[in-house]
Design a protein around this motif. Structure first.
Motif, short mmCIF file in Angstrom:
data_model
loop_
_atom_site.label_atom_id
_atom_site.label_comp_id
_atom_site.label_asym_id
_atom_site.label_seq_id
_atom_site.Cartn_x
_atom_site.Cartn_y
_atom_site.Cartn_z
N ASN A 188 -6.89 -3.46 1.08
CA ASN A 188 -5.88 -2.43 0.39
C ASN A 188 -5.08 -2.91 -0.40
O ASN A 188 -4.65 -2.57 -1.52
CB ASN A 188 -5.61 -1.54 1.31
N ASP A 244 -5.47 -3.07 -9.18
CA ASP A 244 -5.45 -1.75 -9.83
C ASP A 244 -4.14 -1.66 -10.69
O ASP A 244 -4.20 -0.93 -11.79
CB ASP A 244 -5.55 -0.41 -8.83
N SER A 245 -3.10 -2.25 -10.48
CA SER A 245 -1.85 -2.22 -11.07
C SER A 245 -1.97 -3.26 -12.30
O SER A 245 -1.25 -3.12 -13.26
CB SER A 245 -0.50 -2.88 -10.45
N SER A 249 8.79 -0.69 -6.42
CA SER A 249 7.48 -0.79 -7.22
C SER A 249 7.38 -2.47 -7.01
O SER A 249 8.54 -3.21 -6.77
CB SER A 249 7.84 -0.39 -8.59
N ALA A 269 2.53 1.76 -3.29
CA ALA A 269 1.53 2.04 -4.30
C ALA A 269 1.03 3.79 -4.27
O ALA A 269 0.90 4.14 -5.42
CB ALA A 269 0.04 1.29 -4.24
N ASN A 270 1.38 4.12 -3.08
CA ASN A 270 0.82 5.65 -3.00
C ASN A 270 1.79 6.54 -2.85
O ASN A 270 1.40 7.66 -2.58
CB ASN A 270 -0.26 5.65 -1.66
N ASN A 271 3.12 6.22 -2.75
CA ASN A 271 4.28 7.05 -2.44
C ASN A 271 5.54 6.66 -3.24
O ASN A 271 5.62 5.65 -3.44
CB ASN A 271 4.62 6.98 -0.82
N ASP A 272 6.24 7.59 -3.36
CA ASP A 272 7.51 7.34 -4.07
C ASP A 272 8.51 7.18 -2.97
O ASP A 272 8.94 8.02 -2.35
CB ASP A 272 7.98 8.62 -4.71
N ALA A 286 -4.65 -2.78 -4.55
CA ALA A 286 -3.58 -2.15 -5.00
C ALA A 286 -2.93 -3.29 -6.36
O ALA A 286 -2.51 -2.54 -7.50
CB ALA A 286 -2.49 -1.76 -4.24
N GLU A 341 0.91 -1.11 -0.02
CA GLU A 341 -0.17 -0.03 -0.10
C GLU A 341 0.76 1.43 -0.07
O GLU A 341 0.73 2.29 -0.66
CB GLU A 341 -0.81 -0.03 1.23
N ILE A 342 1.92 1.24 0.74
CA ILE A 342 2.72 2.40 0.98
C ILE A 342 3.35 2.64 -0.37
O ILE A 342 3.50 3.64 -0.88
CB ILE A 342 3.89 2.27 2.14
N TYR A 396 8.00 4.96 7.11
CA TYR A 396 6.47 4.81 6.74
C TYR A 396 5.90 3.82 7.61
O TYR A 396 4.94 3.97 8.22
CB TYR A 396 6.38 4.83 5.10
#
Length: 150
Positions: free
Chosen positions: A103, A110-111, A62, A14-17, A107, A11-12, A27
């Motif tokens: 979540n 969604d990917s 990633s 997926a939502n952050n660089d 993710a 999740e981290i 995180y």
């Protein structure tokens, strides 16, 4: 705890660089996971995370899924270990997950970047997916079931 931590890692990223293990550790700690660098290193290996070039020109963690067109490709097995059941009604797919895992599974879905899917919503243990048509819902449900049984 390991599954929840790894789901949170997915999740981290997926939502952050996230560029470094230290950033990932920060995180995780902000979400209440007390982890060592060695644990994060093992999680990265188990999840098969890679570093991809971000839109900002920096290398970030990633799953590598955006480069894969094969819907059967899964990094690490979190998706497989998260899902309890999948079903659909009309053009909506409902996915039941173990508590806290929706979540991360969402993710991963969604990917896949499928044209059949208009959007997804994830709660704690349930994912709703809206498809373009009932046929899309039936086909995508079959694909997801095949992935789980692979």
């Amino acid at each position: 705890m390991k599954k929840r931590r790894q789901a949170k890692i997915l999740e981290i990223i997926a939502n952050n660089d996230v560029e470094t293990q230290e950033e990932l550790q920060e995180y995780l700690q902000s979400y209440g996971f007390e982890v060592t660098q060695a644990t994060i290193s093992r999680d990265i290996k188990e999840l098969r995370l890679v570093k991809d070039l971000s839109s900002k020109g920096r290398y970030v963690y990633s799953t590598g899924k955006k480069r894969k067109n094969n819907v059967n490709y899964r990094a690490g097995g979190i998706f497989n270990e998260s899902i309890i059941s999948i079903d659909y009604a009309l053009n909506t797919i409902v996915i039941k997950c173990f508590a806290g895992m929706a979540n991360a599974a969402c993710a991963a879905i969604d990917s896949m970047d499928s044209d059949e899917i208009l959007g997804t919503i994830a709660g704690d243990d349930t994912i709703f997916m809206l498809c373009r048509t009932e046929e899309n819902a039936a086909n995508f449900t079959a694909k997801l079931r095949d992935m789980l049984n692979a």
